[in-house]
Design a protein around this motif. Sequence first.
Motif, PDB file in Angstrom:
ATOM      1  N   LEU A  64     -16.690 -13.548  -0.644  1.00  0.00           N
ATOM      2  CA  LEU A  64     -15.327 -13.883  -0.213  1.00  0.00           C
ATOM      3  C   LEU A  64     -14.478 -14.302  -1.407  1.00  0.00           C
ATOM      4  N   ARG A  65     -15.029 -15.148  -2.273  1.00  0.00           N
ATOM      5  CA  ARG A  65     -14.271 -15.599  -3.448  1.00  0.00           C
ATOM      6  C   ARG A  65     -13.966 -14.432  -4.381  1.00  0.00           C
ATOM      7  N   THR A  66     -14.921 -13.529  -4.530  1.00  0.00           N
ATOM      8  CA  THR A  66     -14.692 -12.361  -5.373  1.00  0.00           C
ATOM      9  C   THR A  66     -13.559 -11.502  -4.819  1.00  0.00           C
ATOM     10  N   ALA A  67     -13.584 -11.294  -3.505  1.00  0.00           N
ATOM     11  CA  ALA A  67     -12.536 -10.494  -2.873  1.00  0.00           C
ATOM     12  C   ALA A  67     -11.178 -11.180  -3.003  1.00  0.00           C
ATOM     13  N   GLN A  68     -11.151 -12.502  -2.824  1.00  0.00           N
ATOM     14  CA  GLN A  68      -9.895 -13.243  -2.954  1.00  0.00           C
ATOM     15  C   GLN A  68      -9.370 -13.194  -4.379  1.00  0.00           C
ATOM     16  N   ASP A  69     -10.279 -13.315  -5.355  1.00  0.00           N
ATOM     17  CA  ASP A  69      -9.860 -13.263  -6.753  1.00  0.00           C
ATOM     18  C   ASP A  69      -9.325 -11.877  -7.108  1.00  0.00           C
ATOM     19  N   GLU A  70      -9.990 -10.832  -6.612  1.00  0.00           N
ATOM     20  CA  GLU A  70      -9.510  -9.475  -6.867  1.00  0.00           C
ATOM     21  C   GLU A  70      -8.124  -9.269  -6.261  1.00  0.00           C
ATOM     22  N   GLU A  71      -7.908  -9.841  -5.070  1.00  0.00           N
ATOM     23  CA  GLU A  71      -6.589  -9.727  -4.429  1.00  0.00           C
ATOM     24  C   GLU A  71      -5.531 -10.460  -5.242  1.00  0.00           C
ATOM     25  N   ARG A  72      -5.874 -11.660  -5.738  1.00  0.00           N
ATOM     26  CA  ARG A  72      -4.925 -12.411  -6.566  1.00  0.00           C
ATOM     27  C   ARG A  72      -4.574 -11.648  -7.830  1.00  0.00           C
ATOM     28  N   GLN A  73      -5.614 -11.116  -8.496  1.00  0.00           N
ATOM     29  CA  GLN A  73      -5.383 -10.398  -9.744  1.00  0.00           C
ATOM     30  C   GLN A  73      -4.561  -9.137  -9.528  1.00  0.00           C
ATOM     31  N   GLU A  74      -4.790  -8.470  -8.409  1.00  0.00           N
ATOM     32  CA  GLU A  74      -4.032  -7.253  -8.120  1.00  0.00           C
ATOM     33  C   GLU A  74      -2.566  -7.578  -7.870  1.00  0.00           C
ATOM     34  N   THR A  75      -2.308  -8.671  -7.145  1.00  0.00           N
ATOM     35  CA  THR A  75      -0.923  -9.091  -6.911  1.00  0.00           C
ATOM     36  C   THR A  75      -0.230  -9.400  -8.229  1.00  0.00           C
ATOM     37  N   LYS A  76      -0.918 -10.112  -9.117  1.00  0.00           N
ATOM     38  CA  LYS A  76      -0.349 -10.447 -10.418  1.00  0.00           C
ATOM     39  C   LYS A  76      -0.118  -9.194 -11.259  1.00  0.00           C
ATOM     40  N   ARG A  77      -1.059  -8.248 -11.201  1.00  0.00           N
ATOM     41  CA  ARG A  77      -0.923  -7.022 -11.994  1.00  0.00           C
ATOM     42  C   ARG A  77       0.302  -6.237 -11.552  1.00  0.00           C
ATOM     43  N   LEU A  78       0.463  -6.073 -10.250  1.00  0.00           N
ATOM     44  CA  LEU A  78       1.600  -5.312  -9.741  1.00  0.00           C
ATOM     45  C   LEU A  78       2.921  -5.987 -10.108  1.00  0.00           C
ATOM     46  N   ALA A  79       2.943  -7.338 -10.003  1.00  0.00           N
ATOM     47  CA  ALA A  79       4.159  -8.067 -10.356  1.00  0.00           C
ATOM     48  C   ALA A  79       4.459  -7.931 -11.844  1.00  0.00           C
ATOM     49  N   ARG A  80       3.418  -8.015 -12.679  1.00  0.00           N
ATOM     50  CA  ARG A  80       3.613  -7.888 -14.130  1.00  0.00           C
ATOM     51  C   ARG A  80       4.153  -6.517 -14.485  1.00  0.00           C
ATOM     52  N   GLU A  81       3.566  -5.474 -13.913  1.00  0.00           N
ATOM     53  CA  GLU A  81       3.980  -4.117 -14.239  1.00  0.00           C
ATOM     54  C   GLU A  81       5.371  -3.797 -13.697  1.00  0.00           C
ATOM     55  N   SER A  82       5.799  -4.518 -12.653  1.00  0.00           N
ATOM     56  CA  SER A  82       7.126  -4.245 -12.083  1.00  0.00           C
ATOM     57  C   SER A  82       8.252  -4.726 -12.989  1.00  0.00           C
ATOM     58  N   VAL A  83       7.943  -5.614 -13.944  1.00  0.00           N
ATOM     59  CA  VAL A  83       8.983  -6.144 -14.829  1.00  0.00           C
ATOM     60  C   VAL A  83       9.506  -5.075 -15.778  1.00  0.00           C
ATOM     61  N   GLY A  84       8.605  -4.338 -16.390  1.00  0.00           N
ATOM     62  CA  GLY A  84       9.025  -3.301 -17.329  1.00  0.00           C
ATOM     63  C   GLY A  84       9.600  -3.890 -18.606  1.00  0.00           C
ATOM     64  N   ALA A  85      10.340  -3.082 -19.344  1.00  0.00           N
ATOM     65  CA  ALA A  85      10.929  -3.510 -20.614  1.00  0.00           C
ATOM     66  C   ALA A  85      12.138  -4.402 -20.362  1.00  0.00           C
TER      67      ALA A  85
END
Length: 226
Positions: A64-85
């Motif tokens: 469960l913790r692994t799945a939750q951490d993967e979900e958190r990291q994915e949310t952060k990744r998508l938000a980071r990539e949405s910023v762009g230059a």
Amino acid sequence: MTKNDLRNRARDLRLQGWTYDRIQAELGCSKSSISLWVRDLPKPAPRYSDEERLGLMNAGLARLRTAQDEERQETKRLARESVGALSDRELFLTGVALYWAEGTKDKSYSRRESLQLINSDPNVIALYLRWLDLLGVARERLRFRVSIHESADVAEAEGFWADLAGVDRAVFRRATLKRHNPGTSRKNVADAYRGCLVIYVTRSAELYRRMEGAWYGIVEAAGARD
């Protein structure tokens, strides 16, 4: 299936080690009826030992913790990539907001129209330095000093911050040492602890005024000013 058939079937299943829940799901009758029908039968042996149950529970929690951490990291990744230059304007406004949140500010009772920032986050420091580059502030106008607990490795901390800022450690001013308080339970004791870096910009009164003016421009543009 008659009531007797249900009773006999429930007893057969109980003798096979089935739980009340499984029997109820299989036969569609109430737990109270099942309990009445099988109460004279021996209770089934536990499927798992206490140690096995604990191991299964811990394994489930780990998944469960692994799945939750993967979900958190994915949310952060998508938000980071949405910023762009960032455009220069966007970087300028970002730096203004950063400074107003973290930097030293002028007060009516204490005139401090100069840029000075102290922070322990390398990313904050790197962004602040990039903002100063955008403003045309040469490294020669910057004064650096580490603020750190006396028990830490001052030389290592100064070397780290000097590398990050792209300057020679020799330009650093004498570190400010925070005295140890035995009554305080410190959390920042890991190997990565390097204290805070203080950055002071010389001859920066005009820059400070531009920063403060831009900050209130942001507030007004957002409709957030009283």
